[in-house]
Design a protein around this motif. Structure first.
Motif, PDB file in Angstrom:
ATOM      1  N   GLY A   1      30.611  37.761  40.889  1.00 50.79           N
ATOM      2  CA  GLY A   1      32.139  37.768  42.280  1.00 50.79           C
ATOM      3  C   GLY A   1      32.214  38.838  42.929  1.00 50.79           C
ATOM      4  N   PRO A   2      32.956  38.870  44.466  1.00 48.39           N
ATOM      5  CA  PRO A   2      32.758  40.087  44.646  1.00 48.39           C
ATOM      6  C   PRO A   2      34.527  40.605  44.217  1.00 48.39           C
ATOM      7  N   SER A   3      34.556  41.922  44.052  1.00 45.70           N
ATOM      8  CA  SER A   3      35.761  42.641  43.555  1.00 45.70           C
ATOM      9  C   SER A   3      37.213  41.965  43.962  1.00 45.70           C
ATOM     10  N   GLY A   4      37.922  41.138  43.219  1.00 48.85           N
ATOM     11  CA  GLY A   4      39.053  40.778  43.389  1.00 48.85           C
ATOM     12  C   GLY A   4      39.264  39.972  43.273  1.00 48.85           C
ATOM     13  N   SER A   5      37.790  38.906  42.873  1.00 51.05           N
ATOM     14  CA  SER A   5      38.137  37.679  42.964  1.00 51.05           C
ATOM     15  C   SER A   5      38.908  36.734  41.506  1.00 51.05           C
ATOM     16  N   GLY A   6      39.042  37.484  40.400  1.00 55.48           N
ATOM     17  CA  GLY A   6      39.873  36.947  39.474  1.00 55.48           C
ATOM     18  C   GLY A   6      38.608  36.971  38.451  1.00 55.48           C
ATOM     19  N   LYS A   7      37.316  38.010  38.499  1.00 53.99           N
ATOM     20  CA  LYS A   7      37.026  37.616  36.973  1.00 53.99           C
ATOM     21  C   LYS A   7      37.312  38.240  35.828  1.00 53.99           C
ATOM     22  N   SER A   8      38.090  39.908  36.660  1.00 54.43           N
ATOM     23  CA  SER A   8      38.678  40.250  34.770  1.00 54.43           C
ATOM     24  C   SER A   8      39.905  39.696  34.144  1.00 54.43           C
ATOM     25  N   THR A   9      40.577  39.177  35.015  1.00 55.24           N
ATOM     26  CA  THR A   9      41.387  38.207  35.054  1.00 55.24           C
ATOM     27  C   THR A   9      41.096  37.391  34.154  1.00 55.24           C
ATOM     28  N   LEU A  10      40.552  35.909  34.280  1.00 54.05           N
ATOM     29  CA  LEU A  10      39.984  35.378  33.864  1.00 54.05           C
ATOM     30  C   LEU A  10      39.845  35.814  32.451  1.00 54.05           C
TER      31      LEU A  10
ATOM     32  N   TRP B   1      49.678  33.097  38.023  1.00 52.55           N
ATOM     33  CA  TRP B   1      50.091  33.580  39.694  1.00 52.55           C
ATOM     34  C   TRP B   1      50.824  35.409  38.860  1.00 52.55           C
ATOM     35  N   TYR B   2      50.598  36.232  40.061  1.00 56.25           N
ATOM     36  CA  TYR B   2      51.057  37.613  39.579  1.00 56.25           C
ATOM     37  C   TYR B   2      52.668  37.681  41.095  1.00 56.25           C
ATOM     38  N   GLY B   3      53.305  37.544  40.405  1.00 54.76           N
ATOM     39  CA  GLY B   3      54.646  37.328  41.502  1.00 54.76           C
ATOM     40  C   GLY B   3      54.166  36.136  42.405  1.00 54.76           C
ATOM     41  N   SER B   4      54.220  36.373  43.459  1.00 53.95           N
ATOM     42  CA  SER B   4      53.824  34.677  44.156  1.00 53.95           C
ATOM     43  C   SER B   4      51.973  34.880  44.474  1.00 53.95           C
ATOM     44  N   PHE B   5      51.385  35.599  43.876  1.00 57.28           N
ATOM     45  CA  PHE B   5      50.360  35.803  44.452  1.00 57.28           C
ATOM     46  C   PHE B   5      49.269  34.987  43.106  1.00 57.28           C
ATOM     47  N   GLN B   6      48.566  34.164  43.737  1.00 58.04           N
ATOM     48  CA  GLN B   6      47.846  33.148  42.856  1.00 58.04           C
ATOM     49  C   GLN B   6      46.262  34.191  42.791  1.00 58.04           C
ATOM     50  N   VAL B   7      46.155  34.240  41.188  1.00 54.20           N
ATOM     51  CA  VAL B   7      44.664  34.806  41.025  1.00 54.20           C
ATOM     52  C   VAL B   7      44.192  34.205  40.602  1.00 54.20           C
ATOM     53  N   LEU B   8      44.158  33.283  40.298  1.00 49.73           N
ATOM     54  CA  LEU B   8      43.263  32.675  39.494  1.00 49.73           C
ATOM     55  C   LEU B   8      43.929  30.959  39.964  1.00 49.73           C
TER      56      LEU B   8
END
Ligand SMILES: Nc1ncnc2c1ncn2[C@@H]1O[C@H](COP(=O)(O)OP(=O)(O)O)[C@@H](O)[C@H]1O
Ligand SMILES: [Mg+2]
Length: 244
Positions: free
Chosen positions: A34-43, A10-17
């Protein structure tokens, strides 16, 4: 080699993965799209401990990334990471960009580090540019230096985050060629990319992410050869990128 078990972040209350589970075996090449913002970089950043995660576990060659006693600098030094924007040291020569971490982190002598750097620059076709500074090179050349720099650390795996998406079109292939060679030599690779030609030629598996979730995780043949079995979201995404 790289194991994600029910990873959530999570980033704060936003669940990114959300509950991401997958495995990358030694020598395997896995493409993540996957689309931009889908969490690829974060993963892929969580795998290298560049981003913390709150739930689940990640193991790199059996070492838990999230365990408090894990030596993260040591772990990071064994995983090569190549970003969209090269991130070379602009004030250091190409040679120095390649040798610095070898000397500081791996404790190699300057001669040893230079030797290894030279060999890798030759391999990526840039031996003639050894004394230049990053700003004197094209984007494609800088990205090949970045790959050589990561390889100089003798990584057990390489993570790529859209390595060609900041490049002018005519420079994409020179970088992909280096990556294809690496894949064929048996390097373990996780590659975030929308270069589906690369995926078709060297990927073993394709992961498709959307809204922080792994929606598809299947063999390349299954991904490209059996479109009817794909989720609607993957089909929709593929239809958009493959039409261009
Ligand atoms: N440092 C951050 N703080 C808050 N939200 C972030 C941060 N980094 C990324 N995000 C958000 O997380 C989501 C996934 O980002 P990212 O992993 O970069 O996606 P991708 O690489 O698939 O485009 C996006 O909605 C993005 O806005
Ligand atoms: Mg990204």
């Amino acid at each position: 080699m790289i194991e994600f078990k029910n990873v959530s972040k999570w980033y704060g209350s936003f669940q990114v993965l959300t509950d991401c589970t997958t495995n990358v075996s030694k020598g395997e090449v896995v493409v993540i799209c996957g689309p931009s913002g889908s969490g690829k970089s974060t993963l892929i950043k969580t795998a290298n401990a560049l981003e913390p995660f709150q739930k689940g576990e990640i193991f790199i060659d059996g070492v838990s990334v999230g365990a408090p006693d894990t030596n993260l600098p040591k772990l990071r030094s064994r995983i090569g990471m190549v970003f969209q924007h090269f991130e070379l040291f602009p004030h250091l020569s190409v040679m120095r960009n390649l040798s610095l971490a070898q000397i500081k982190v791996l404790g190699r002598s300057e001669a040893e580090a230079n030797e290894r750097g030279r060999a890798l620059l030759e391999r990526v076709g840039l031996k003639a540019h050894i004394d230049k500074y990053p700003g004197q090179l094209s984007g494609g050349q800088q990205q090949r230096v970045a790959i050589a720099r990561a390889l100089a650390m003798d990584p057990m795996a390489m993570l790529f985050d859209e390595p060609t998406s900041a490049l002018d079109p005519e420079m994409v292939n020179e970088v992909l060629d280096v990556m294809v060679d690496l894949a064929k030599e048996g390097m373990t690779m996780m590659v975030v990319t929308h270069e589906m030609g690369f995926a078709r030629s060297v990927a073993d598996r394709v992961i498709f992410m959307d809204q922080g979730q792994i929606i598809e995780d299947c063999t390349k043949d299954e991904f490209f050869g059996n479109p009817d079995a794909r989720s609607d979201r993957a089909k929709h995404f593929l239809s958009k990128i493959l039409h261009h």
